[in-house]
Design an enzyme around this catalytic site. Sequence first.
Site, PDB file in Angstrom:
ATOM      1  CD  GLU B  31      -2.317  -1.591   2.662  1.00 15.55           C
ATOM      2  OE1 GLU B  31      -2.078  -0.826   3.619  1.00 15.55           O
ATOM      3  OE2 GLU B  31      -2.895  -2.678   2.791  1.00 15.55           O
ATOM      4  CG  LEU B  60      -6.111  -0.202   2.710  1.00 17.31           C
ATOM      5  CD1 LEU B  60      -6.706   1.169   3.006  1.00 17.31           C
ATOM      6  CD2 LEU B  60      -6.645  -1.212   3.712  1.00 17.31           C
ATOM      7  CD  GLU B  62      -3.262  -4.514   5.494  1.00 20.18           C
ATOM      8  OE1 GLU B  62      -4.461  -4.871   5.468  1.00 20.18           O
ATOM      9  OE2 GLU B  62      -2.917  -3.318   5.587  1.00 20.18           O
ATOM     10  CD  GLN B  84       0.266   1.704   4.757  1.00 24.38           C
ATOM     11  OE1 GLN B  84      -0.653   1.883   5.544  1.00 24.38           O
ATOM     12  NE2 GLN B  84       0.415   2.410   3.650  1.00 24.38           N
ATOM     13  CG  PHE B  85       2.037   0.635  11.137  1.00 24.41           C
ATOM     14  CD1 PHE B  85       2.980   1.219  11.971  1.00 24.41           C
ATOM     15  CD2 PHE B  85       1.341   1.436  10.244  1.00 24.41           C
ATOM     16  CE1 PHE B  85       3.216   2.582  11.923  1.00 24.41           C
ATOM     17  CE2 PHE B  85       1.577   2.804  10.183  1.00 24.41           C
ATOM     18  CZ  PHE B  85       2.520   3.383  11.023  1.00 24.41           C
ATOM     19  CB  ILE B  89       1.328  -8.592   9.680  1.00 18.89           C
ATOM     20  CG1 ILE B  89       1.999  -9.454   8.611  1.00 18.89           C
ATOM     21  CG2 ILE B  89       1.365  -9.286  11.045  1.00 18.89           C
ATOM     22  CD1 ILE B  89       3.491  -9.651   8.837  1.00 18.89           C
ATOM     23  CG  HIS B 131      -0.350   2.645  14.055  1.00 20.06           C
ATOM     24  ND1 HIS B 131      -1.590   2.865  14.609  1.00 20.06           N
ATOM     25  CD2 HIS B 131      -0.512   2.762  12.717  1.00 20.06           C
ATOM     26  CE1 HIS B 131      -2.465   3.120  13.651  1.00 20.06           C
ATOM     27  NE2 HIS B 131      -1.842   3.065  12.494  1.00 20.06           N
TER      28      HIS B 131
END
Lengths: 392, 330
Positions: B31, B60, B62, B84-85, B89, B131
């Site tokens: 992303e 978007l 995962e 991204q973070f 995941i 995050h």
Amino acid sequence: MAEENPLAGKSRAKPKTAGKGAGGKHCPLGNARALGIRQVIDAEGRLTGDLAEPDLDRDALTRLYEMMVLVRAIDDRGWILQRSGRVEFWIPHKGLEAVHTAATVAFEQKDWIFLGYRHPGTLLLRGAPLVQLFAQFFGRRDEPFKGRRLPTLMGDRRLNIVPMTTQVGSYIPHACGAAWAAKIKGDDTRFLTFFGDGSTSRGEFHSAMNFAGVYKPPIVFICENNGWAVTTPTSVQTASATFSQKGDAYAVRNMRVDGNDPLAVYAATKEARDLAPKEGPTLIEAVTYRLGFHTSSDNPDLYREPEEVEEWAQWDPLDRMRKHLELKGHWDDKLEEGLWARCKSDIDDAVKQAEAMPLPDPASMFDDTFEEMTWMIEEQKAHLLDDLESQP
Amino acid sequence: MTPRKLNVMEAISAGMAHELETDPNVVLMGEDVGQAGGIFRTSTGLQQRFGSSRVIDTPLDEKGIVAHAVGMALYGLKPIVEIQFSGFIHDAFEHIMFCATRYRWASGGQYSCPMVIRSPSYGGIKGGFWHSQSCEAFFVHHGGLKILVPSTPEDAYRMMIAAVRDPDPVLLVEPVPLYRAMSSEIVLDGEPAEIGRAEVVREGSDVTVLTYGPIRHQATAVADELAADGGASIEVIDLRTLIPFDIDSILRSVKKTGRVIVVHEAPLSLGFGAELAAVIQEKAFGYLHTPILRVTAPDVPYHFSIGDEYYRPNAHRIRLAVQRAMEFEF
């Protein structure tokens, strides 16, 4: 519950009548044209005039039929082997012979196929010997996957057939990703994958359709709508009128065909394959029916009426294809008898050979975890083998 | 070749650029990774340099990103996937653990999925629960996945290269709080790190601290302070790889010090420290003077406003653990 919608498949409501044949209560194939289910032949093997008859010669037609019969005969035998305790588990495919065999024939050997678990014909059509399949059913060491997978979870890289990841539908985006990779690499390899009606409820179906719509990889998705996901009817999977229409949401070309009509499946798949390099993906919903159990651990009496099965049996893909061949003058009772006898004796031989093959060695379960075994796995292997040495 | 001064983020980028440059089968996807260079800017300029079919902006999703990368890897590409973070995941877990890692085994060695999953991890950025996660232990349990945990610019560069070239799927646990916080001189020679080799960051004789990730630097600082104050002599080992971990370096140190403290940012129960403690007592029981101690986060979510200070292990708690280890009596 809403009025029964034959487009959406089965509901849990008990049928009021046990319809037979065309126009029946349970089976939508007799009303195919009105329901947007494309056909080449009808229940009697006659051309319907809907989809154009595909360009298949006598040899191609009879080979396709012979494969469908062999696939049925494998199911008959697999069931007996499981019930007699010689095969541990069985996933029947009776009634589902047309879709995977006809679609496989519509693709070329160099193309990749991501398989489900009711598709033995795909391996055989690409050249796998019958004994390889039975060695897999028996979990034998020398089958391609070294006896590691449940019976009928097959594939073979030499034949460009990728085995399924066991969780149904999880492999749909793998197939789509592989097709996308071929596009990125500039290869003219095309892709085919099969999955069931239940799989469309998973996030992976959405992911694959969404990515396919955006990146336009050369792939044909075939949703085998066989009416039931284990015990769950299609009416519980979705409120959409069809599975094919889901393609519209993602700008994926889609169509709906009679999955018990091998010629319709072939025609739709061939066209989709031809279009794939330019147009990208196609979603084909093949409307068909699982005549047998979900697996050897299932009991369909708990969730569906015998009348439903009887009605669908009137649309048996083997009968329709045979009648079609007879109408064309390509087939007769003598050929039919000879074919079944040959299938049974070939299976006898394959069973005999496969059952005599060795089981895998316990040490082999550690192989292929990584390309090169880590010390951690190495050590666990050594411990297990040590322990097993003193096991009587 | 003249070294260049790079921070961790730039080192990761340089590693990816090197592999994109030298191997046409490598693609980067995720992303926002393309046009914008990723939300952390770790791939700045790569799409402009290598094109949008090799540095790919994705929907978007995962699960979808990793699952499509699995298919790409089956066909012969080598995808680098950015999540991204690490907290995002989990939706892709099945595809990492039961697909990417399992095609090789499940196909009798016929197929494989060489791919890199980048998982920006750890707290310290006031990011809150989603995050700031250290969720690497979830990925340890099953085999088939290598797990690399760089915490210096040099390791970030060389581990990225090693991960891309590895024939099996690799989880690269990236140290978000160090992205811009730490720089060093790196020779950009394309040499990969050795997977499975720990680094003895600091030698010592009284206590072995086993750690990885950004907190390695706090553990080292504590060790330096104690040494300066004439306190206990601490040996700090940065594991660098969780799967397969460097058992030889660990045992060599444990046999010397007889005291072990595991320090990680991830929660306590079945964290990587649990595995280390189990293996050490199996292989070096007779050398231990004290129980193996763990300094970790608790089994609760990462707190937004006070998590960075009180949820993550800090220098004070590491010092206390050292004191407990030194004062322990049977």
